[in-house]
Design an enzyme around this catalytic site. Structure first.
Site, mmCIF file in Angstrom:
data_model
loop_
_atom_site.group_PDB
_atom_site.id
_atom_site.type_symbol
_atom_site.label_atom_id
_atom_site.label_comp_id
_atom_site.label_asym_id
_atom_site.label_seq_id
_atom_site.Cartn_x
_atom_site.Cartn_y
_atom_site.Cartn_z
ATOM 1 N N ASP A 281 0.845 -1.192 0.000
ATOM 2 C CA ASP A 281 0.000 0.000 0.000
ATOM 3 C C ASP A 281 0.881 1.242 0.000
ATOM 4 O O ASP A 281 1.757 1.382 0.833
ATOM 5 C CB ASP A 281 -0.875 -0.043 1.262
ATOM 6 C CG ASP A 281 -1.970 1.011 1.253
ATOM 7 O OD1 ASP A 281 -1.894 1.946 0.437
ATOM 8 O OD2 ASP A 281 -2.891 0.881 2.071
ATOM 9 N N HIS B 232 -0.228 4.572 -0.040
ATOM 10 C CA HIS B 232 -0.902 5.818 0.306
ATOM 11 C C HIS B 232 -0.084 6.605 1.329
ATOM 12 O O HIS B 232 -0.061 6.266 2.508
ATOM 13 C CB HIS B 232 -2.290 5.523 0.862
ATOM 14 C CG HIS B 232 -3.228 5.008 -0.180
ATOM 15 N ND1 HIS B 232 -3.321 3.675 -0.478
ATOM 16 C CD2 HIS B 232 -4.078 5.657 -1.006
ATOM 17 C CE1 HIS B 232 -4.224 3.512 -1.448
ATOM 18 N NE2 HIS B 232 -4.694 4.704 -1.794
#
Lengths: 460, 135
Positions: B12, B14
């Site tokens: 991930d 983000h």
């Protein structure tokens, strides 16, 4: 006229390099068998005799400087907390200081591990653990274990600064020789090599030289004797970064294929060269050194054998080279000197393997992950694809008829796609062991040392 | 000063929320150790050991949090982090699921606090202070 004599007391040979500082030239080189067991000066005098003979005329040296890897070099233990963090940081500091890392230990030390340290005849212990402000329980426990042991080797504490006071009390009450340095990992994933590295070098100069039977040469050598890999690292770093007046070569690598080990050095930041790679793990040092104890042309030739696949062995067999036999031959007779064509062919194959595998272990790697944003890569270690120059040294590389072919084993290859190996470097050969000599000279005359390195490294 | 390890778990990337959490917690007076995006359970745990952290806050925004967080409490215990607090928050599961069910599953996995999408880090500061017994 100003002349320097640079001395490299190796485990086998004591090598002398006479330098004319004004002409920036090597006047002559000579070597003789190292004689640490009896008196290091015997070998030195023999080499000096040869050197004087070569020069022919009377010569006065203004200064003599020396480095040594004799009598096993500098043997160290690296102790940390977590394997991937402070333990790895401590290990890198040891390697960066030019040591042979005999043991790497993490978490709470037990009596078996203490016994291992006692048995290994260690020269210096590097004790780390915990980021500053972080865990201090383990490093204090480990200091206590060391304090209660029979270990007399100096202890360099370079762990969590919060534990310093307690550790000083523990070690001083136990009568241990100890030194306090900056933390090798002050913050998470931040590597701090300099302070501990300098301390290790100072201890080597002060104590270890005496223990290794090379003290006598101190009468001749004014400045302290430093570990040879330390001199090579200093030289390589200078060659890479340059000085104010003389430009360096930028990112460079060096492979030194020896009888017992293969050492690889890289100078460069090693940051990702591709957009979708993200750095992970502990920070890498600009000047990085790794040592492969299982890859060497004599003592460790059976280790090289293990690195060959069955397919490779049968490939060479079809070319009439019996890899297995040749490896055993070298291992069983460490004083074996190549004479026949077959000896040289096998030497080249082995040296190539040493370079191939040692570079593999030195360079960073990519690990693909499939994310909703496409493939991303974790980069662990240094990206050395843009290395400008790759330098080869060590007896087997120097005496090879085709050193370039050996060194080409360092290159990026389709069989190792995820390794960040050099792509298209210019290959150089250090035929005169100029690097260790210039490492010694560089502390006094960096510009001259740099220009001489550029001059004496031969392009292949 | 209490130490908190933060980061974004799994594959991930983000990064924005992660920076906001770092900023807010630092401003609140904590020693924040940020392992960043694309972090494995081991990255969080290693950081927590070396820094003597009291709390690990795991962020996950791409829906695979449940897979990525599995076994984390066990690994903490194995690593000697007996008393460490574990928080998790973000878009931690795929699709629209009943959050009380999600919370239950993550608590069974050993997380002390589980936060749904849309919760801001500043809304949690009081809870953190209470759980840690100070800043």
């Amino acid at each position: 006229m100003k002349n320097y004599l640079l001395v490299d007391i190796g485990s086998t040979f004591t090598k002398l390099t006479a330098v004319d500082l004004e002409k920036e030239e090597i006047i002559a080189t000579a070597k003789a068998i190292t004689t640490v067991e009896k008196d290091v000066l015997i070998g030195y005098e023999r080499a000096l005799g040869k050197l004087r003979k070569k020069i022919g005329e009377e010569i006065i040296f203004d200064k003599v400087k020396a480095c040594s890897s004799a009598a096993g070099g500098l043997k160290m233990v690296a102790i940390g907390l977590v394997e991937a963090l402070t333990t790895e940081a401590a290990r890198r500091v040891c390697l960066g200081a030019g040591a042979k890392v005999e043991l790497v230990l993490s978490h709470n030390l037990n009596q078996h591990e203490i016994k291992q340290i006692e048995d290994k005849n260690i020269d210096i212990i590097l004790l780390a653990g915990g980021a500053n402000g972080g865990n201090k329980k383990t490093v204090i426990h480990n200091a206590q274990q060391l304090a209660q042991s029979k270990i007399t080797a100096p202890i360099v504490f370079a762990g969590n600064k919060d534990a310093t006071d307690e550790i000083e009390v523990i070690l001083s009450e136990a009568g241990k020789e100890y030194y306090v340095c900056e933390n090798v990992m002050p913050r998470l994933n931040v590597l701090n090599i300099q302070s501990a590295k300098q301390q290790i070098k100072d201890i080597f100069v002060k104590n270890i030289v005496e223990a290794k039977g090379i003290k006598k040469i101190e009468k001749i050598v004014k400045d302290g004797i430093i570990p040879t890999p330390n001199a090579v690292l200093t030289a390589a770093e200078l060659l890479s970064t340059g000085t104010e007046t003389e430009t360096g070569l930028g990112d460079i690598m060096l492979a030194d294929v020896g009888g017992a080990t293969t050492d690889v050095y890289s100078m460069g930041e090693g940051l990702p060269t591709q957009m979708n790679a993200i750095l992970s793990g502990l920070e890498e040092p600009y000047a990085k050194r790794t040592v492969e104890g299982d890859l060497g042309m004599r003592y460790s030739s059976l280790g090289i054998l293990d690195a060959f696949t069955a397919a490779e062995i049968s490939h060479w067999k079809s070319q009439d080279v019996d890899i297995v036999h040749e490896a055993h031959k070298r291992h069983d007779d460490i004083e074996f000197i190549s004479e026949t064509d077959m000896d040289y062919v096998a030497d080249d194959i082995f040296a190539g393997k040493c370079v191939e595998v040692a570079v593999s272990r030195h360079v960073g790697t990519l690990n693909g992950v499939y994310t909703p944003m496409g493939v991303m890569y974790y980069q662990t270690g240094k990206d050395l694809t843009n290395t400008n120059y790759f330098i080869g040294t060590g007896g087997v590389v120097i005496s090879s008829k085709d050193a370039k072919a050996i060194l080409k084993n360092s290159l990026k290859s389709p069989t190792r796609p995820m390794e960040l190996r050099p792509q298209n470097p210019i290959f150089l050969l250090d035929k005169t062991y100029v690097l260790s000599a210039m490492g010694l000279l560089s502390t006094d005359y960096p510009d001259i040392a740099l220009r001489m390195m550029k001059k004496y490294l031969i392009e292949l | 000063m209490k130490t908190i390890v933060i980061g974004v778990i799994g594959a991930d990337v983000h990064a924005v929320g992660n920076k906001i959490i770092e900023y807010t917690l630092t401003k609140a007076g904590y020693n924040v150790v940020n392992v960043g995006v694309l972090s494995s359970q081991e990255d969080f745990i290693d950081a927590a050991i070396e820094t003597s952290a009291s709390l690990i806050i795991v962020s996950s925004l791409y829906g695979h949090g449940e897979l990525d967080c599995r076994g984390m409490r066990d690994k903490c215990l194995e690593a000697g982090l007996d008393d460490i607090l574990l928080y998790v928050g973000g878009n931690i599961v795929v699709g629209k699921q009943d959050f009380s069910e999600v919370e239950k599953r993550f608590k069974e996995m050993g997380f002390d606090r589980v936060y749904p999408p849309g919760i801001k880090i500043e809304d949690v500061l009081d809870t953190i202070e209470k759980d840690l017994g100070g800043i």
